[in-house]
Scaffold this motif. Structure first.
Motif, short mmCIF file in Angstrom:
data_model
loop_
_atom_site.label_atom_id
_atom_site.label_comp_id
_atom_site.label_asym_id
_atom_site.label_seq_id
_atom_site.Cartn_x
_atom_site.Cartn_y
_atom_site.Cartn_z
N ASN A 1 23.04 -36.77 -17.71
CA ASN A 1 23.27 -35.32 -17.55
C ASN A 1 24.75 -35.02 -17.44
O ASN A 1 25.23 -34.04 -17.99
N ASN A 11 25.50 -38.24 -13.11
CA ASN A 11 24.15 -37.71 -12.91
C ASN A 11 23.34 -38.19 -14.12
O ASN A 11 23.59 -37.78 -15.25
N GLY A 58 18.78 -37.52 -11.88
CA GLY A 58 18.95 -36.23 -11.20
C GLY A 58 19.76 -36.28 -9.92
O GLY A 58 20.04 -35.26 -9.32
N LYS A 59 20.13 -37.50 -9.48
CA LYS A 59 20.95 -37.60 -8.26
C LYS A 59 22.41 -37.64 -8.68
O LYS A 59 22.76 -38.26 -9.68
N LEU A 60 23.24 -36.96 -7.91
CA LEU A 60 24.66 -36.97 -8.24
C LEU A 60 25.35 -38.10 -7.49
O LEU A 60 25.41 -38.08 -6.26
C1 LIG Z 1 21.72 -33.31 -12.49
O1 LIG Z 1 21.66 -32.69 -13.75
C2 LIG Z 1 20.49 -31.90 -13.96
C3 LIG Z 1 20.51 -31.42 -15.41
O2 LIG Z 1 21.72 -30.78 -15.71
C4 LIG Z 1 20.49 -30.74 -12.97
O3 LIG Z 1 19.32 -29.98 -13.14
C5 LIG Z 1 20.51 -31.32 -11.57
O4 LIG Z 1 20.60 -30.25 -10.63
C6 LIG Z 1 21.72 -32.25 -11.40
N1 LIG Z 1 21.66 -32.88 -10.10
C7 LIG Z 1 22.61 -32.69 -9.19
C8 LIG Z 1 22.35 -33.34 -7.87
O5 LIG Z 1 23.65 -32.07 -9.40
#
Ligand SMILES: *[C@@H]1O[C@H](CO)[C@@H](O)[C@H](O)[C@H]1NC(C)=O
Ligand SMILES: *[C@@H]1O[C@H](CO)[C@@H](O)[C@H](O)[C@H]1NC(C)=O
Length: 177
Positions: free
Chosen positions: A40, A59, A127-129
């Motif tokens: 992501n 991510n 999905g984890k940053l």
């Molecule tokens: C990671 O990326 C996804 C897709 O862009 C997004 O929906 C999600 O909120 C992001 N996670 C964080 C923790 O920023």
């Protein structure tokens, strides 16, 4: 996570006992998602070159239960030709934990750990940053004797022999004499 690769080249150098008298300078830091459908966001920032400060964000859009790390460490000779001093391939999941047990750069990684939420093993969750928050390099955590040379460390993250991401770090050691 990327800095362990610095260690590789230094392993093969003779270590002296004197305190080091060099500064670490990073000239460039580049991160790139190669398999974009699996990532992501991937970004690296070099906030300061001399006594470097770096930050990174990752991510994933796929959970990594396993991955490999492939690193090459090159030195640049005076005529600017590259000399490969180390290349290796590692189990990325094991590597995440093992870097903190590294003897020579153990102190460096223990402090590094306080700047990052990278896990010490798999899985790397989608999905984890994952972040590295303004980690500052300190030359006193590096081996005391290292050649005054420009170097390049290229690290690739792979899964099933496919490259997912590519990290390129270029720098040099500048002696204050
Ligand atoms: C990671 O990326 C996804 C897709 O862009 C997004 O929906 C999600 O909120 C992001 N996670 C964080 C923790 O920023
Ligand atoms: C990281 O360092 C930069 C430059 O010094 C600064 O602008 C930024 O606010 C810092 N970020 C954090 C999270 O401390």
């Amino acid at each position: 996570m990327l800095f362990a690769r610095l260690a590789i080249g230094f392993f093969i150098l003779e270590l002296g006992h004197a305190r080091n008298h060099y500064e670490i300078v990073l000239n460039s830091l580049k991160c790139r998602a190669v398999k974009e459908s699996a990532v992501n966001e991937m970004a690296c920032v070099l906030h300061r070159k001399r006594t470097p400060i770096i930050a990174a964000r990752l991510n994933l859009s796929e959970t990594f239960q396993n991955f490999e790390i492939q690193s090459t460490f090159d030195l640049f000779k005076k005529d600017n030709t590259r000399m490969n001093v180390a290349s290796l391939k590692m189990d990325g999941c094991k590597y995440l934990g093992a870097m903190y047990e590294n003897n020579i750069l153990g102190k460096l990684f223990r402090r590094f750990k306080t700047f990052t939420n990278l896990p010490s093993g798999c899985p790397m969750l989608k999905g984890k940053l994952y972040e590295i928050r303004n980690y500052t390099f300190r030359s006193d955590e590096f081996p005391p004797s290292a050649p005054q040379a420009k170097w390049q460390v290229r690290t690739r993250l792979l899964r099933r022999a496919e490259v997912y991401a590519d990290i390129l770090l270029e720098g040099e050691l500048v002696y204050n004499t």
